[in-house]
Design a protein around this motif. Structure first.
Motif, short mmCIF file in Angstrom:
data_model
loop_
_atom_site.label_atom_id
_atom_site.label_comp_id
_atom_site.label_asym_id
_atom_site.label_seq_id
_atom_site.Cartn_x
_atom_site.Cartn_y
_atom_site.Cartn_z
N GLY A 80 8.16 -8.54 8.79
CA GLY A 80 8.11 -7.39 9.34
C GLY A 80 6.56 -7.20 8.08
O GLY A 80 7.00 -6.82 6.93
N ARG A 120 3.48 -5.53 7.74
CA ARG A 120 2.91 -4.21 6.97
C ARG A 120 4.06 -3.21 6.04
O ARG A 120 2.91 -3.03 5.60
N SER A 121 5.46 -3.52 6.44
CA SER A 121 5.77 -2.51 5.22
C SER A 121 5.67 -2.99 3.64
O SER A 121 5.35 -2.57 2.87
N LEU A 122 5.79 -4.31 4.14
CA LEU A 122 5.64 -5.29 2.58
C LEU A 122 4.04 -5.02 1.86
O LEU A 122 4.16 -5.10 0.99
N LYS A 123 3.18 -5.12 2.63
CA LYS A 123 1.95 -5.21 2.56
C LYS A 123 1.84 -3.47 1.85
O LYS A 123 0.92 -3.90 1.06
N LEU A 124 2.28 -2.66 2.38
CA LEU A 124 1.70 -1.60 1.76
C LEU A 124 2.74 -1.18 0.19
O LEU A 124 1.91 -1.01 -0.40
N LEU A 125 3.80 -1.95 0.41
CA LEU A 125 4.90 -2.41 -0.84
C LEU A 125 3.71 -2.50 -1.77
O LEU A 125 3.52 -2.17 -3.15
#
Lengths: 85, 274
Positions: free
Chosen positions: B244, B246-251
């Motif tokens: 996924g 999305r969460s990695l992108k936010l990080l």
């Protein structure tokens, strides 16, 4: 042809970097740095290969404006690399 | 050495996953963790960009998508920009270089979080695509589609600017890809492939400038970072469809905000000078 040449040059530079790094870490001898520099130098020259390939393609297809653009790119790259000497 | 390899793997992986280039992550790690000067870190990063570009450009999918006519036209300007950037490198103070790097990190955060991905395709394959347009296979519609290139001045300006900032160790794709996609009518995948075709050659004047200025002080570190980035790029290509994003992108965005803040707000602090 250009792609095959690029892959061979890429494999050579990667192998030089791995061997140079391992040799330098194990023996610490300065000559291994030359192997690393050879690998880095060959890596720097590789992006020129697809430009030459594109230039030949454009000349074969008689797309003169793009052939001129790729020759201009090669001239700028030659100028940039000549500044090393 | 180990830190350079790990940072290279992380930079290559994140760069491939998000299509923003790993230099923006690699330069701060090499500067603040390994202890290199900003210019030396940028020199190492610049060499890793060539490695990433070759690794990505060699893939079959990328070769089919890259628009070589467009790439050659823009490449003249990116190289002119990179040569100018190489000359400016010798005269611009390190503090200014780091400020520009911080601004670039901030721009990447905005681009990454608002990735436009405008389709820009014409389903009529027989239409006139102009001199710089092309036809590509579109997996979403399952057929061949066309696109035209519009607003050339925007593409020309972005290419020149991308070449100029590339000497700071950031691949020019971060500017070229969004401009081609959002303003010039090029589908995202074609824009990314065309950019990957270009950035290797664009990095050459920057590498030469850094070598001439004596910034590549530890070749072993450059070799370690290049090998790490190459491994990271492979990992990123493998991970892409499996995790996924999305969460990695936010990080990653949070890390970049910290990088931007460090370079923009804490100049003059220890480790922030040349």
């Amino acid at each position: 042809m250009a792609r095959r040449l690029m892959q061979v040059a890429f494999a050579f530079s990667t192998a030089s970097l791995v061997i140079g790094l391992l040799g330098s870490s194990v023996s610490g001898h300065a000559s291994w740095v030359n192997v690393i520099i050879t690998g880095l130098a060959s890596l720097v020259f590789i992006p020129v290969i697809p430009v030459i390939g594109a230039c030949i393609d454009f000349l074969r297809r008689k797309e003169w404006e793009f052939a001129a653009a790729s020759i201009a790119v090669l001239a700028l790259l030659a100028y940039a690399l000549s500044r090393l000497s | 050495m180990l830190v350079a390899i790990i940072a290279g793997v992380a930079a290559g992986c994140l760069g491939t996953l998000f299509g923003v280039g790993g230099g923006i992550f690699l330069v701060p790690v090499l500067q603040f963790v390994v202890g290199l000067s900003f210019d030396s870190a940028a020199a190492v990063s610049q060499i890793t960009i060539i490695g990433t570009s070759i690794a990505v450009a060699c893939t079959d999918a990328n070769r089919r998508l890259a628009n070589v006519r467009l790439a050659m036209t823009l490449q003249v300007l990116t190289l002119a920009g990179a040569l100018a950037g190489g000359f400016l490198l010798a005269v611009i103070p390190a503090a200014i270089e780091q400020r520009i790097f911080g601004i670039t990190a901030a721009v990447i955060v905005v681009v990454m979080l608002r990735r436009l991905d405008i389709r820009n395709i014409i389903l009529d394959v027989g239409c006139d695509v102009g001199r710089l347009g092309a036809r590509i296979a579109d997996p979403e519609s399952g057929c061949e589609v066309s696109y035209r290139v519009r607003r050339w001045p925007a593409a020309f300006a972005a290419s020149t600017a991308a070449g100029a900032i590339s000497v700071l160790g950031v691949g020019g794709g971060v500017l070229i890809v969004p401009v081609l996609n959002a303003w010039c009518g090029v589908p995202l995948r074609a824009a990314a492939a065309t950019s990957a075709f270009m950035i290797g050659a664009t990095a050459i004047p920057g590498v030469v400038a850094h070598l001439k200025l004596g910034h590549l002080v530890v070749p072993q570190l450059a070799a370690a970072a290049v090998l790490g980035v190459l491994a990271g790029s492979r990992l990123g290509i493998w991970l892409g469809p499996r995790i996924g994003i999305r969460s990695l992108k936010l990080l990653f965005a949070l890390i970049l905000v910290a990088v931007a803040a460090k370079y923009l707000l804490f100049l003059g602090q220890p480790g922030g000078s040349r």
